[in-house]
Design a protein around this motif. Sequence first.
Motif, PDB file in Angstrom:
ATOM      1  N   SER A 135      -9.187  31.498   7.600  1.00 29.97           N
ATOM      2  CA  SER A 135      -9.403  32.707   6.803  1.00 29.97           C
ATOM      3  C   SER A 135     -10.780  33.299   7.057  1.00 29.97           C
ATOM      4  N   GLU A 192     -10.647  34.983  10.463  1.00 28.93           N
ATOM      5  CA  GLU A 192      -9.881  36.225  10.435  1.00 28.93           C
ATOM      6  C   GLU A 192     -10.613  37.335   9.693  1.00 28.93           C
ATOM      7  N   LYS A 193     -11.414  36.989   8.696  1.00 25.97           N
ATOM      8  CA  LYS A 193     -12.183  38.009   7.976  1.00 25.97           C
ATOM      9  C   LYS A 193     -13.241  38.648   8.864  1.00 25.97           C
TER      10      LYS A 193
END
Length: 317
Positions: free
Chosen positions: A119, A122-123
């Motif tokens: 996560s 991906e951010k």
Amino acid sequence: MPPPQPSHSQRQQSLGSVSSQDNANSWSLCPATRLDSAAAAGKVEAEHVLASAPSDRNLCRFRAMGCQTTHSNLEVLHSCSLVFFATKPHILPAVLVEVAPAVTAEHILVSVAAGVSLSTLEKLLPPMARVLRVSPNLPCIVQEGAMVMARGCCAGSYEAQLLRSLLEACGQCEEVPEAQVDVHTGLSGSGVAFVCAFSEALAEGAIKMGMPSGLAHRIAAQTLLGTAKVLLQKGQHPAQLRTDVCTPGGTTIYGLHVLEQGGLRATAMSAVEAATCRARELSRNPSPVVAQVPSVLPALQGEGALAHREHSSVARS
């Protein structure tokens, strides 16, 4: 539409890596070792690899192998579609922000940085980025690694199979849910040290009983190696093999009794639990760099990368 997939010929030559000045000799995914392994397996050719690092000193071995080299991470992204980021965890977020403008839907991005979640990756990257995460261990340097990998939301079975085919040159690679990556760290990453401690203890027991030190350590290590091969090749549960070795009233059951009295089983379980919990703690509390990425970008100029020019690369700072 799914992103274009490389040809078979490209897949046979898709490997790369990136090194930073203070992480150039990292055991877990040593770039040159990985390249040696993939080359031996016929999966990559050195002339199709682009390597970058902060200093020429870190690029000497790659050049000796016939790889292309650079000091620019962006060149890696511009030249390669499969990129491995093997940076130190506190550096990776800033490196991703640096290269994010060059990321396209054709890239496959792989992180081997411990404790940096999918996560988080991906951010820091464009929404369409295909991201995977790999957790290696030390035996990768002798092509006997135990690795796991997890996919991000945009990575599919093709990306997973491509990555597995490359990493199998370094040992065994299994796909797992990301929640199990930290467990792998406790079991197999830290487990290397636990096994070494046990091997050392076995040898010292033999030394106490009169065996020369060198011989004792060689036999202990070979005993671990042979036992592991039997377990893997026969697919047996360890308890079955342990039972096969024991005979009523024999030496092994007497020794096992002492191990049980000393709490070996419970201690080993607790060691894996403690290492796993620490890995989860580190994942929950990332470096302040994650929250302050823009301020550290100037310091990252010159961080390194290695990559395959036509299809694959590995980026590491």
